[in-house]
Design a protein around this motif. Sequence first.
Motif, PDB file in Angstrom:
ATOM      1  N   GLU A  45       0.822  -1.201   0.000  1.00 43.48           N
ATOM      2  CA  GLU A  45       0.000   0.000   0.000  1.00 43.48           C
ATOM      3  C   GLU A  45       0.866   1.264   0.000  1.00 43.48           C
ATOM      4  O   GLU A  45       0.541   2.251  -0.677  1.00 43.48           O
ATOM      5  N   GLU A  46       2.007   1.222   0.771  1.00 42.75           N
ATOM      6  CA  GLU A  46       2.914   2.379   0.781  1.00 42.75           C
ATOM      7  C   GLU A  46       3.522   2.610  -0.598  1.00 42.75           C
ATOM      8  O   GLU A  46       3.632   3.750  -1.066  1.00 42.75           O
ATOM      9  N   VAL A  47       3.929   1.515  -1.249  1.00 40.52           N
ATOM     10  CA  VAL A  47       4.511   1.653  -2.589  1.00 40.52           C
ATOM     11  C   VAL A  47       3.479   2.204  -3.562  1.00 40.52           C
ATOM     12  O   VAL A  47       3.771   3.095  -4.368  1.00 40.52           O
ATOM     13  N   GLN A  48       2.257   1.642  -3.466  1.00 40.50           N
ATOM     14  CA  GLN A  48       1.206   2.131  -4.355  1.00 40.50           C
ATOM     15  C   GLN A  48       0.872   3.590  -4.066  1.00 40.50           C
ATOM     16  O   GLN A  48       0.649   4.382  -4.996  1.00 40.50           O
ATOM     17  N   ARG A  49       0.850   3.949  -2.781  1.00 39.87           N
ATOM     18  CA  ARG A  49       0.578   5.329  -2.405  1.00 39.87           C
ATOM     19  C   ARG A  49       1.683   6.256  -2.932  1.00 39.87           C
ATOM     20  O   ARG A  49       1.409   7.334  -3.476  1.00 39.87           O
ATOM     21  N   ALA A  50       2.951   5.801  -2.758  1.00 36.77           N
ATOM     22  CA  ALA A  50       4.071   6.609  -3.251  1.00 36.77           C
ATOM     23  C   ALA A  50       4.024   6.756  -4.770  1.00 36.77           C
ATOM     24  O   ALA A  50       4.295   7.827  -5.323  1.00 36.77           O
ATOM     25  N   ARG A  51       3.665   5.645  -5.432  1.00 40.95           N
ATOM     26  CA  ARG A  51       3.559   5.713  -6.892  1.00 40.95           C
ATOM     27  C   ARG A  51       2.455   6.665  -7.319  1.00 40.95           C
ATOM     28  O   ARG A  51       2.604   7.412  -8.285  1.00 40.95           O
ATOM     29  N   ARG A  52       1.348   6.600  -6.592  1.00 39.65           N
ATOM     30  CA  ARG A  52       0.264   7.516  -6.933  1.00 39.65           C
ATOM     31  C   ARG A  52       0.677   8.970  -6.715  1.00 39.65           C
ATOM     32  O   ARG A  52       0.366   9.850  -7.520  1.00 39.65           O
ATOM     33  N   LEU A  53       1.416   9.194  -5.576  1.00 42.75           N
ATOM     34  CA  LEU A  53       1.900  10.555  -5.312  1.00 42.75           C
ATOM     35  C   LEU A  53       2.904  11.009  -6.377  1.00 42.75           C
ATOM     36  O   LEU A  53       2.853  12.137  -6.860  1.00 42.75           O
ATOM     37  N   ASP A  54       3.848  10.096  -6.734  1.00 46.79           N
ATOM     38  CA  ASP A  54       4.837  10.438  -7.759  1.00 46.79           C
ATOM     39  C   ASP A  54       4.164  10.718  -9.101  1.00 46.79           C
ATOM     40  O   ASP A  54       4.542  11.640  -9.833  1.00 46.79           O
ATOM     41  N   ALA A  55       3.199   9.885  -9.412  1.00 41.66           N
ATOM     42  CA  ALA A  55       2.484  10.094 -10.667  1.00 41.66           C
ATOM     43  C   ALA A  55       1.741  11.427 -10.659  1.00 41.66           C
ATOM     44  O   ALA A  55       1.722  12.156 -11.669  1.00 41.66           O
ATOM     45  N   ALA A  56       1.133  11.731  -9.493  1.00 39.66           N
ATOM     46  CA  ALA A  56       0.422  13.003  -9.388  1.00 39.66           C
ATOM     47  C   ALA A  56       1.394  14.176  -9.510  1.00 39.66           C
ATOM     48  O   ALA A  56       1.119  15.164 -10.211  1.00 39.66           O
ATOM     49  N   GLU A  57       2.559  14.055  -8.813  1.00 43.88           N
ATOM     50  CA  GLU A  57       3.551  15.125  -8.906  1.00 43.88           C
ATOM     51  C   GLU A  57       4.089  15.248 -10.326  1.00 43.88           C
ATOM     52  O   GLU A  57       4.299  16.354 -10.835  1.00 43.88           O
ATOM     53  N   ALA A  58       4.361  14.088 -10.952  1.00 47.62           N
ATOM     54  CA  ALA A  58       4.852  14.124 -12.328  1.00 47.62           C
ATOM     55  C   ALA A  58       3.833  14.761 -13.259  1.00 47.62           C
ATOM     56  O   ALA A  58       4.185  15.535 -14.160  1.00 47.62           O
TER      57      ALA A  58
END
Length: 567
Positions: A45-58
């Motif tokens: 869940e942390e990895v998915q959350r981080a990926r979602r955040l990174d994707a949002a930031e990107a």
Amino acid sequence: MDYELRRAREKLQKEQKERKEMAKLKLQRERKAKEEASRQRQAVEEVQRARRLDAAEAQIKADEQIAENLLSGGGIMFHRILEAILYPGVGDKIKLPPSCFTGLSDQGAFDKGPVYFRLSIAGQESSSDTSANSDSHGVTHSGVLEFTAEEGFVALPPHVWSNLFPSEAPAHPLIEIQYVRLSKGSYAKLQPEDISFLDLPNHKAVLETSLRQHATLSQDEVITVRHGELTFKIRVLELKPSPSVSVLETDIEVDIVNPDAASEKSNQKVLIPLTFGAPESGVVEEGVYMYYKFSLDNDMWTTIAPGNARIEVKLEADTDSGDTDLYISKHPLMFPTHHQHHWSSHDMGSKTLILNSQDQNLGLGTYSVGIYGFKGTTKYKVLVNIQDSINCGQQAGLSTSSIDVDSVECGNCKHYIPSRSIALHEAYCRRHNVACQYAGCGVILRLEDAKNHVHCNKCGKAFQQAEMEKHMIVFHEPLHCSCGVILEKEEMVQHQSSDCPMRMITCRFCGDIVQAGSSPMDMRDRFRGLTEHESVCGSRTAPCDSCGRSVMLKEMDIHQVAVHPNN
């Protein structure tokens, strides 16, 4: 019986204990499995959350970059990463592949006026302001010359290459190219890295001619300015209204500040100022030039022009250790040499050159004095002074006696001697004096001096025997012009002053001091006396002050006479 019952009970207790321990271990394993599963689930869940955040930031950064590119490009989105190659061009205009032309044309970029690009090293963090690169390294701006580069490559001229890669460039440099819109420049503060740039007679005209090869200027970049065989580096300190501006079709106010003290120490030739009446001392080594300069202003020229005064340039040299030559030139010839000058003296020892108003080369302006170390290391003093011609003429007149009516010409020395003493004079003259027998010479010499009086076999000029070796080296050794011609000194001086295509002239249209070039192709331009540069430079158009019509500069005088004779 009791023994068997005890054994059975002990066995039962042991089995019960083992089952309890196994059950306990099973519970522990199940609890650990649940905890591990929970940890893994949380990690996922942390990895998915981080990926979602990174994707949002990107996505946010991409949206900001798109918005920024659209803003800087005036609604045009153009971005490429190409491998850079060097081509021998001038200015800041790059060559792009044909696909870039298609991408720009499809968006209507060419309908918005001149095309500009921001160039940076690929992978380098870009500033939020695409034009603010004064503190960035490896970032500059450019125009475009043509779309003929090979696909995947961008061809950069030396100016752009050196500003992107101030040190060594990588083997395969990748350049990020982005279309931008630039405002027209209104002000520029520039600083030459060499103080000798300020010695140019019209350095602002030289700079203006160099900037015609540029489409943009960026703060903190270095411009290369060429003036004949000289090369100068000029740093852009400040620009207005933005740190990167367009220099096309705009008038820019330019301030040129003096170089830093540290940058004044360079290998570039420098003209040392001379003050009238104040001698300057120095030492010159063999094969080296030392240069000085002096100027004639309006007040001085008012005195010299009528012939009331003259310029005296005196060089006193120490003949014990070496010998020198003296050369003088008027700007735009800044650095006179043995085959490129207006006046020269090759006498052994001290020398004096007299410049008067009868010489067509003399006039208002700046003059350079070159002292050449002909032999050995020589100490010298150079002095420039203004002499009163009237007083000099009166002193010369006092020393000249008039011819007596009752006088006879001496048959040996050809001087007029009073008739009462002619016989005694001739007897003495024929014993002690002898006339030079060289055709056209006839100078009267003392017998002891006649052995040292010689004539050059090539030009017939008379010299002392000790001066003949230097005369042959200076005047009769072949000289090589940079245009390929080989001539002796006097012919070379004439060639480089009027015929050499690489001679420096002041263009009558742009005011810059440039190479003349060969004869123009247009017969009318040759008839007008224009050089190749002036033929091209004069083809530029400017609005007529009277009618506003665009007329070529070289035909503006004809236009005024033909169309506006009353003006």
